[in-house]
Design an enzyme around this catalytic site. Structure first.
Site, PDB file in Angstrom:
ATOM      1  N   HIS A  17       0.752  -1.152  -0.085  1.00 24.64           N
ATOM      2  CA  HIS A  17       0.042  -0.003  -0.152  1.00 24.64           C
ATOM      3  C   HIS A  17       0.807   1.233   0.028  1.00 24.64           C
ATOM      4  O   HIS A  17       0.413   2.255  -0.531  1.00 24.64           O
ATOM      5  CB  HIS A  17      -0.854  -0.004   1.256  1.00 24.64           C
ATOM      6  CG  HIS A  17      -2.048  -0.818   1.248  1.00 24.64           C
ATOM      7  ND1 HIS A  17      -1.853  -2.301   1.546  1.00 24.64           N
ATOM      8  CD2 HIS A  17      -3.372  -0.919   0.911  1.00 24.64           C
ATOM      9  CE1 HIS A  17      -2.959  -3.026   1.674  1.00 24.64           C
ATOM     10  NE2 HIS A  17      -3.784  -2.026   1.156  1.00 24.64           N
ATOM     11  N   ASP A  51      -4.472  -6.737  -7.310  1.00 30.24           N
ATOM     12  CA  ASP A  51      -4.759  -6.101  -6.061  1.00 30.24           C
ATOM     13  C   ASP A  51      -5.335  -4.539  -6.288  1.00 30.24           C
ATOM     14  O   ASP A  51      -5.247  -4.026  -7.270  1.00 30.24           O
ATOM     15  CB  ASP A  51      -3.359  -6.264  -5.086  1.00 30.24           C
ATOM     16  CG  ASP A  51      -3.725  -5.987  -3.757  1.00 30.24           C
ATOM     17  OD1 ASP A  51      -4.749  -5.704  -3.217  1.00 30.24           O
ATOM     18  OD2 ASP A  51      -2.980  -6.617  -2.978  1.00 30.24           O
TER      19      ASP A  51
END
Length: 584
Positions: free
Chosen positions: A260, A333
């Site tokens: 992230h 993702d």
């Protein structure tokens, strides 16, 4: 008993309970079209004929492969591109913009995130409305509705859904049946809401034990064990009617960095990569797992370009498709993560690279506006680049075919879930009993000197921790104990205050039972070392923080903060059952 033997026993024990379910999921092999139909050849999408029936839609009675090709061949470029996109939304209810994407453009999939789910009746209502919007279009193609419900601390659907012990607890027990039934009960709950796809199981190996992004989401450190348990988990999910997604290909377990925030770079050679990272995915691929999620992870010794796997044609097309033989959906993702966008240089380019690499569904937690570059630029590229357009078409066909196979099965999630019936399914009544038993099987005796612990043996007891359930379960066994509480998500300043003040408070007690779940709570426990008291460490979450306190007389590992884990830890401490878990 080794894991291959456990897998054999699982297969025998569960065969009659879910073999019929698996046969129903193989819809394409058993489906036959009624009546006659004519076809014409097409070279613009996946090789094979297309239908000439002018009135067909998603529910027409034709084989799924030829129907999928035909539907995509009749789509506009915008419909094709939107069919391979999956958007999430902010807030409790979908905004009007999402209904425009679904109803006006033809968005293929939506994702339910944790910020949407406190009111599960509202979740069911939202899914019903979105599916109705999708079915109002000319081809009547329903949505894939996905979420992340791995078990343990990754639980995006909240409300009254069960907080389970999680994957590392399954690894500690070591039984594939625990993985199968965990997925089965988790999936039955989300299926009742109309969610038909789950981004689980993670089959990342717990190689880097400093990692907090993977941690107890992993089944453990042994590649073969992770593969066997992941395969069982996926099977349980399918039996309950939810599409499982193995992740994060090709493996997020050897890095402590969070994709992230930045692109993790994992410098391992091909031999290690093949024998460790790829082994769990091979188990899942051989068992025909229907979907795999590509991770924002770079392996520069494997792909010298340094591209994250999610944007790498080598990883997804050459390795996953061709070499490993994966035939299902490849799903990115979340594209709103720095792991892909910093490498690509822009979100628009990241979307383009993800499609070209071989992903079939591109996820964005942030919904696009109609004028956003990652939509406009890639739609324009379809019109100027035949190769790019063919790549989009290939994925669109694969997505539509997967939907046909799934929604034609007997276990597909309801398109229009009834909010008024959810109380019958959530929390799952059978799951509640199972997860307590599973938590008990997972408890690991790292060190034992006082167990079974009684108030007579322990003397004056102090409970130290941050979870209400910790104190509740402690009081059940030790009603005369006293409490010292701090915030579960404890910050640095509070940690310093506790370390300064707890030792003087604790010196008047004989036995201290402390719950350790991270580096700061381990520091708090360490501040008590010099008191020379009976110390009981109840380790939850990543075990390394608790198991490192080797000076303590008793250390039990439980792997989650679920209520079931707290009940099991104190039950084990009191000698109510024999602990058989092993550090995974």
């Amino acid at each position: 008993m080794n894991y291959k033997m456990k897998k054999l026993f699982l297969t025998i024990a569960l065969f009659f309970s879910f073999c019929l379910t698996f046969s129903s999921l193989s819809a394409e092999s058993s489906f036959s079209a009624s009546g006659n139909f004519s076809v014409e050849s097409s070279d613009s999408i996946l090789s094979g004929p297309v239908l000439t029936d002018p009135n067909l839609d998603f529910y027409s009675d034709y084989p799924s492969d030829i129907l999928a090709r035909t539907l995509v061949s009749r789509m506009t470029d915008a419909e094709k591109l939107s069919q391979i996109l999956m958007f999430g939304w902010a807030g409790l209810e979908p905004p009007e913009l999402l209904f425009q994407w679904v109803g006006d453009v033809g968005l293929g999939s939506v994702k339910v995130f944790g910020w949407n789910t406190e009111d599960i009746k509202l979740v069911a209502k939202s899914i019903t409305n979105l599916q109705k919007s999708a079915l109002s279009r000319r081809f009547k193609i329903p949505l894939f509705v996905a979420t992340d419900q791995e078990g343990g601390w990754i639980r995006h659907v909240k409300g009254d859904t069960l907080m389970t012990p999680g994957n590392m607890a399954i690894g500690a027990s070591g039984y594939p049946a625990d993985a199968w039934y965990s997925a089965y009960y988790i999936s039955r709950e989300i299926r009742a809401l109309g969610i038909n796809m789950n981004f689980a199981p993670p089959v990342d190996i717990f190689t880097n034990q400093d990692s907090t992004i993977i941690g107890t989401r992993s089944f453990g450190t042994q590649a073969e064990k992770v593969g066997i348990l992941g395969e069982a988990w996926a099977s349980g999910s399918q039996a309950a009617g939810v599409i499982p997604t193995a992740k994060h290909f090709p493996g997020h377990g050897a890095t402590e960095f969070d994709s992230h925030v930045k692109l993790p770079i994992i410098n391992i050679d091909y031999k290690t990569f093949k024998e460790r990272e790829l082994l769990p995915f091979n188990y899942l691929i051989k068992s025909k797992v229907p979907a795999i999620m590509s991770g924002h992870l770079a392996f520069p010794k494997i792909d010298p370009t340094g591209a994250p796997a999610s944007l790498s044609k080598y990883f997804l097309t050459e390795l996953l498709r061709k070499e490993l033989g994966f035939e299902g959906l490849i799903i990115t993702d979340d594209m709103m993560m720095n792991g892909d966008t910093l490498y690509a240089g822009s979100l628009s380019k990241a979307f383009k690279m993800a499609i070209e690499a071989g992903n079939d569904i591109i996820i964005s937690s942030k919904m696009a506006f109609m004028e956003d570059a990652h939509w406009v630029n890639n739609l324009a590229l379809m019109r100027s680049s035949p190769d790019f357009k063919a790549r989009v078409e290939e994925s669109a066909v694969r997505v539509v075919k997967a939907k046909l196979d799934y929604f034609r099965s007997s276990v597909a999630a309801p398109l229009f879930p009834d909010p008024e019936t959810l109380d019958k399914y959530i929390p799952d009544p059978e799951g509640k009993k199972f997860f307590l038993e599973q938590a008990c099987r997972s408890i690991t005796p790292v060190k034992t000197s006082l167990i079974p612990l009684s108030e007579e043996k322990a003397g004056r007891i102090l409970l130290v921790g941050g979870l209400p359930k910790f104190f509740e379960e402690g009081k059940k066994r030790f009603p005369q104990s006293k409490d010292f509480k701090f915030t579960y998500e404890i910050g640095p300043n509070e940690t310093e205050w506790v370390c300064d003040n707890l030792p003087s408070f604790a010196k008047d007690f004989d036995t201290i039972i402390i719950c350790v779940h991270n580096e700061r709570t381990a520091r708090i426990a360490q501040s008590l070392h010099s008191l020379n008291k009976n110390m009981v460490i109840l380790s939850i979450m990543t075990p390394a923080f608790g198991t490192s306190l080797t000076w303590a007389g008793d250390i039990l590992a439980g792997y989650s903060y679920s209520d079931y884990t707290m009940q099991a830890l104190f039950g084990a401490l009191a000698g109510e059952f024999q602990m058989r878990g092993v550090l995974p």
